[in-house]
Design a protein around this motif. Structure first.
Motif, PDB file in Angstrom:
ATOM      1  N   ALA A   1      -3.886   4.976  -3.754  1.00  0.00           N
ATOM      2  CA  ALA A   1      -4.996   5.830  -3.335  1.00  0.00           C
ATOM      3  C   ALA A   1      -4.731   7.254  -3.787  1.00  0.00           C
ATOM      4  CB  ALA A   1      -5.183   5.757  -1.818  1.00  0.00           C
ATOM      5  N   ASP A   2      -5.757   8.118  -3.622  1.00  0.00           N
ATOM      6  CA  ASP A   2      -5.635   9.530  -3.998  1.00  0.00           C
ATOM      7  C   ASP A   2      -5.161   9.671  -5.443  1.00  0.00           C
ATOM      8  OD1 ASP A   2      -6.479  10.397  -1.549  1.00  0.00           O
ATOM      9  OD2 ASP A   2      -4.476  10.618  -0.720  1.00  0.00           O
TER      10      ASP A   2
ATOM     11  N   SER B   1      -6.829   0.648  -7.379  1.00  0.00           N
ATOM     12  CA  SER B   1      -6.739   2.002  -6.848  1.00  0.00           C
ATOM     13  C   SER B   1      -8.042   2.411  -6.180  1.00  0.00           C
ATOM     14  CB  SER B   1      -6.394   3.008  -7.962  1.00  0.00           C
ATOM     15  OG  SER B   1      -7.439   3.080  -8.918  1.00  0.00           O
ATOM     16  N   PHE B   2      -7.896   3.121  -5.063  1.00  0.00           N
ATOM     17  CA  PHE B   2      -9.015   3.780  -4.407  1.00  0.00           C
ATOM     18  C   PHE B   2      -9.109   5.156  -5.051  1.00  0.00           C
ATOM     19  CE2 PHE B   2     -10.576   5.532  -0.014  1.00  0.00           C
ATOM     20  CZ  PHE B   2     -11.795   5.837  -0.588  1.00  0.00           C
TER      21      PHE B   2
ATOM     22  N   TYR C   1       0.856  -1.187   0.000  1.00  0.00           N
ATOM     23  CA  TYR C   1       0.000   0.000   0.000  1.00  0.00           C
ATOM     24  C   TYR C   1       0.889   1.233   0.000  1.00  0.00           C
ATOM     25  CZ  TYR C   1      -3.254   3.578   1.738  1.00  0.00           C
ATOM     26  OH  TYR C   1      -4.001   4.732   1.895  1.00  0.00           O
TER      27      TYR C   1
ATOM     28  N   MET D   1      -8.095   8.622   5.732  1.00  0.00           N
ATOM     29  CA  MET D   1      -7.167   7.618   5.250  1.00  0.00           C
ATOM     30  C   MET D   1      -6.715   6.695   6.374  1.00  0.00           C
ATOM     31  SD  MET D   1      -7.497   8.247   2.192  1.00  0.00           S
ATOM     32  CE  MET D   1      -6.465   6.917   1.588  1.00  0.00           C
TER      33      MET D   1
ATOM     34  N   ASP E   1     -14.434   3.243  -6.068  1.00  0.00           N
ATOM     35  CA  ASP E   1     -14.612   4.628  -5.646  1.00  0.00           C
ATOM     36  C   ASP E   1     -16.072   4.856  -5.262  1.00  0.00           C
ATOM     37  OD1 ASP E   1     -13.871   7.211  -5.078  1.00  0.00           O
ATOM     38  OD2 ASP E   1     -13.617   7.853  -7.154  1.00  0.00           O
TER      39      ASP E   1
ATOM     40  N   TRP F   1     -10.281   0.192 -10.468  1.00  0.00           N
ATOM     41  CA  TRP F   1     -10.532   1.095  -9.360  1.00  0.00           C
ATOM     42  C   TRP F   1     -11.827   0.780  -8.628  1.00  0.00           C
ATOM     43  CZ3 TRP F   1     -15.107   3.672  -9.948  1.00  0.00           C
ATOM     44  CH2 TRP F   1     -15.575   3.909 -11.247  1.00  0.00           C
TER      45      TRP F   1
END
Length: 378
Positions: free
Chosen positions: A138-139, A159-160, A75, A89, A173, A171
């Motif tokens: 992330a982000d 990915s977040f 991560y 987070m 989201d 992803w």
């Protein structure tokens, strides 16, 4: 008094001892651990009982060497201040570790080394060391260099935050625009016809979507609305409120979005002052939606500085993220709750699918949010 036979220390038991205790072969024990569907139920019960009673723990390093799997997910942690951590987070990390653990996986945190802080170099180092089976990012920003790089490397990743057109759609989201539209509908249902929005840098995709969702739904409902740029930096132009849908020129800070990608910072003093200026006007908003819970604190401050109460009979305020602070404010803050456990579970599931070589999903996964109504909005 004579002592009975001592049980082997936890971790010292061998697979051969488990096999003798269960009355099976060494291969049967191995099958029970790695392919239990191949073992008859009654035999599996005996092996499981022997493992538990003897305290046997498989040698994970040896298993990794045989299979090539590390059972570890990397991560890339967003840059943060340990003395003032991003509560969203932090909650996501807790959910991610739990979701990985439920699948027998560990999470390895890593971050680019200062002073350069190059995420691509950090990824390359981790991949070269063969320490992880896949990556969680992330982000995610528009044209994110990390996404393009891991896609070229061919390492499994998720990915977040949504990736762009032409990039792998691995992803998970939320629909930030739809979530903020639900906030606007909530405020309109309470009778508010003049509403304001306080956000941060619109170049952060999730914040841009929240602002857009706010303005679009206010326009659809015929509300008078104004959106303030809450980003840190120099003060932007004075807000202009229109009768009906309103938009405001945004304040673009000089340091750009990447430096703040891991955090959504509280509004600069100029933004708090802008909220106060709106509240002094003849057509002051009776409600404010904030792009994060931290920004909602600035709205609380501005409202009270003008001698007004937060909540019924004063100015309604909503936040976004439903972090723990929402419950401790007075009045408690209405906020959009993100399904962090569902997000983490979906990310781990999708990533392990990629690790196993399953077909990549054709599209990302969008999960619903929940508006948690408390006293701040009446």
């Amino acid at each position: 008094m004579p002592e009975g036979p001592q049980r082997p220390r936890r971790g010292a038991t061998t697979i051969e001892e488990v096999a003798r205790a269960a009355g099976v072969s060494r291969q049967t024990v191995s099958n029970a651990l790695n392919a239990p569907h191949r073992v008859r139920p009654e035999t599996l019960d005996r092996v499981t009982t022997a493992i538990r009673e003897l305290g046997y723990q498989p040698d994970q390093s040896a298993r990794s060497l045989r299979s090539g799997a590390r059972r570890t997910l990397g991560y890339l942690a967003p840059v943060d201040d340990p003395l003032d951590p991003n509560p969203l987070m932090a909650g996501f990390l807790e959910a991610l570790v739990d979701a990985a653990g439920a699948e027998g996986q560990r999470v390895l945190l890593f971050r680019p080394a200062p002073p350069a802080g190059d995420p691509v170099a950090a990824i390359d180092e981790l991949v070269a060391a063969r320490q992880v089976d896949g990556l969680v990012l992330a982000d995610v920003l528009a044209e994110d260099t990390r996404i393009a790089h891991v896609a070229r490397l061919g390492i499994p990743f998720v990915s977040f935050g949504r990736t762009g057109p032409g990039e792998p759609q691995h992803w998970v989201d939320i629909a930030n625009d739809a979530a903020m539209a639900a906030v606007v509908r909530h405020l309109a249902a309470l009778g508010h016809r003049r509403i304001g929005y306080l956000g941060v840098d619109e170049e952060l995709p999730w914040m841009a979507a929240r602002r857009a969702g706010f303005l679009a739904e206010a326009r659809r409902l015929g509300l008078s609305a104004v959106a303030l740029p809450g980003a840190a930096g120099e003060a932007g132009p004075a807000p202009v409120v229109h009768d009906g849908p309103a938009d405001v020129a945004s304040d673009r800070p000089a340091d750009g979005p990447a430096a703040r990608a891991g955090r959504e910072e509280p509004a600069a003093p100029s933004a708090v002052a802008a909220v106060r200026a709106l509240l002094r006007g003849p057509d002051r908003p009776t409600a404010f939606a904030a792009g994060s819970d931290l920004l909602a604190l600035d709205v609380y401050e501005a409202v009270r500085a003008e001698g007004l109460p937060v909540g019924p009979g004063g100015v309604a305020v909503t936040g976004f993220h439903d972090t723990p602070l929402c419950r401790h404010l007075h009045p408690a803050l209405t906020s959009v709750r993100l399904p962090l456990r569902a997000i983490a579970g979906a990310l781990v599931g999708r990533l392990l699918g990629r690790v196993r070589g399953e077909a990549a999903p054709a599209a990302g996964l969008e999960l619903p949010t929940e508006l948690v109504v408390r006293g701040s909005s009446g």
